[in-house]
Enzyme design. Structure first.
Site, PDB file in Angstrom:
ATOM      1  N   CYS A  47       0.778  -1.249  -0.141  1.00 27.13           N
ATOM      2  CA  CYS A  47       0.063   0.033   0.068  1.00 27.13           C
ATOM      3  C   CYS A  47       0.812   1.428  -0.050  1.00 27.13           C
ATOM      4  CB  CYS A  47      -0.939  -0.131   1.170  1.00 27.13           C
ATOM      5  SG  CYS A  47      -0.318  -0.638   2.678  1.00 27.13           S
TER       6      CYS A  47
ATOM      7  N   HIS B 202      -1.754   7.273   4.300  1.00 33.38           N
ATOM      8  CA  HIS B 202      -0.777   6.225   4.254  1.00 33.38           C
ATOM      9  C   HIS B 202       0.701   6.566   3.796  1.00 33.38           C
ATOM     10  CE1 HIS B 202      -0.666   1.634   5.173  1.00 33.38           C
ATOM     11  NE2 HIS B 202      -0.657   2.297   6.090  1.00 33.38           N
TER      12      HIS B 202
END
Length: 442
Positions: A78, A141
């Protein structure tokens, strides 16, 4: 051998260039929407052959736009994937990698010390120079400490969280992840923003949908070109869906989450048509990495015929579903069906093996499942190797690695006291700082 489709690369480059180049006084820059799913696999869409056919809106989007069956992410995990998307640079260049272990993936858990470097130029920063207003909805993130958050990196608005929705946690050991509205937290996952781990019920996708629709409405009223980065995370384990969608899919809870995301995509495209701005809005749909097979069967998706998934550099981890949609600009596209492959003996091993001198090469046209490596003794292998070796050497010669941001961890840097926690009475006491080298088994 993997090669990014030339039409894919050209398409994305042209769209950004068109957005940034000078235009006549009466012309307007196109709006840009990037829809980035979390751990959604190539095989999760009906248009790619998912037998349940539970993604009618995405299938229609593909029919009306361009389906990109050969679209690759920059990394099968990710954080590095998202950093590459927003910077246009490989993780090794933008710092989203680790040197703690050879050829290991790394990301940004709560204890990570690093984040996106101030030296990187992100897409919203480029677009701001041309008058765009940018918003991220959902998962960031790229670092959760104040200097790494979205509003410090070009975005004008943010509604979402800096990390994955792991939890629930014991506040004394590890805090639950905060949800932000712009620069201040509104609450935390599993507290003010409920996720029922037992039933999988959560309204987060609906909240993210409403935030996206509201942003489009406001910018359209203001006649302001906008960039919406819509990044929901419902298909990342633990998967969730709202009550309306729970139990609807033939594929279980993961399928419920996919159905709600598909519905949301349909709502956003319909919203653009309602305001008459669909011909001036480029929409791109994809996923950060392949489906997380280790979360299956109930909470993981499908990578179709492709080998392995998230955390691997096989096709299942790197090749993502992708659709480009821009009525009046992108001609209705086409799709490609691939035959399934199987496990590859002596290739999909758990041990790290060095293949630099004799790389494993597949012909994806006739072997999309990477089942049959081309023999090193054949002329075909030697011809391909002689073609790609100079490209690899040129890449290595010009490579300037960024400073690795994903080496150090520290419990003290977790989300103990995000901005705004004082108003909510949600500040928690951080432990003593004791940094260590992160361990990356990925």
């Amino acid at each position: 051998m993997r090669l990014m489709s030339a039409v894919t690369f050209t398409l994305l480059s042209v769209v950004i260039c068109c957005s940034l180049t000078e235009k006549p006084p009466n012309a307007s820059n196109p709006n840009i929407i990037i829809m980035l799913m979390d751990d959604m696999g190539w095989g999760d869409l009906g248009v790619f052959g998912q037998p349940s056919k539970e993604t009618p809106n995405l299938d229609a989007m593909a029919a009306q736009g361009m389906l990109l069956p050969n679209f690759y992410t920059a990394n099968p995990l990710c954080s590095p994937s998202r950093a590459a998307l927003l910077t246009g640079r490989l993780p090794v260049r933008n710092g989203f990698y680790t040197t703690n272990g050879h050829a290991r993936n790394a990301y940004t858990p709560q204890e990570i010390v690093g984040g996106i470097s101030k030296d990187e130029i992100l897409l919203p920063q480029m677009l701001k120079k041309k008058g765009y207003v940018s918003k991220i909805v959902g998962k960031w993130h790229l670092g959760h400490r104040p200097q790494y958050l979205p509003l410090k990196n070009g975005f004008d608005e943010w509604f979402g969280a800096p990390n994955c929705h792991f939890g629930p946690f014991n506040d004394g050991v590890r805090p639950n992840i905060p949800v932000y509205n712009n620069s201040e937290m509104l609450g935390r996952y599993y507290e003010e923003f409920a996720i029922n781990r037992k039933t999988g019920e959560s309204n987060l996708t609906q909240i993210y949908l409403m935030e996206g629709l509201d942003f489009i409405l406001r910018q359209t009223k203001d006649r302001q070109p906008f960039f919406l980065y819509w990044a929901p995370d419902a298909t990342h384990a633990p998967v969730y869906a709202s009550k309306r969608f729970l139990g609807k899919s033939q594929r279980g809870r993961y399928g419920d989450a996919v159905m709600e995301l598909d519905y949301s995509v349909g709502q956003i495209l319909s919203w653009l048509r309602t305001f008459g701005i669909e011909n001036n809005t480029f929409v791109f749909f994809t996923s950060d990495n392949g489906a997380a097979l280790m979360s299956g069967p109930k909470e993981g998706g499908s990578n179709g015929p492709f080998l392995c998934g998230k955390e691997t550099t096989f096709e299942g981890g790197m090749r993502e579903p992708a659709i480009a949609w821009w009525p009046g600009h992108i001609k209705e596209g086409s799709g490609v069906n691939f035959c399934p492959g199987q496990e590859v003996p002596n290739v999909t091993t758990h041990e790290q093996k060095e293949h630099t001198q004799q790389p494993i090469i597949f012909h994806l046209g006739r072997d999309p499942g990477e089942k049959f490596p081309i023999s090193v003794l054949t002329k075909e292998y030697q011809d391909v190797l002689s073609m790609i070796s100079p490209i690899v050497e040129q890449h290595k010669k010009t490579m300037v690695p960024g400073i690795p941001q994903l080496n150090m961890c520290d419990m003290a840097v977790m989300n103990w006291a995000p901005a705004g926690c004082e108003k909510l009475g949600k500040c928690l006491k951080a432990p003593k700082s004791e940094p260590w080298k992160c361990d990356w088994p990925h």
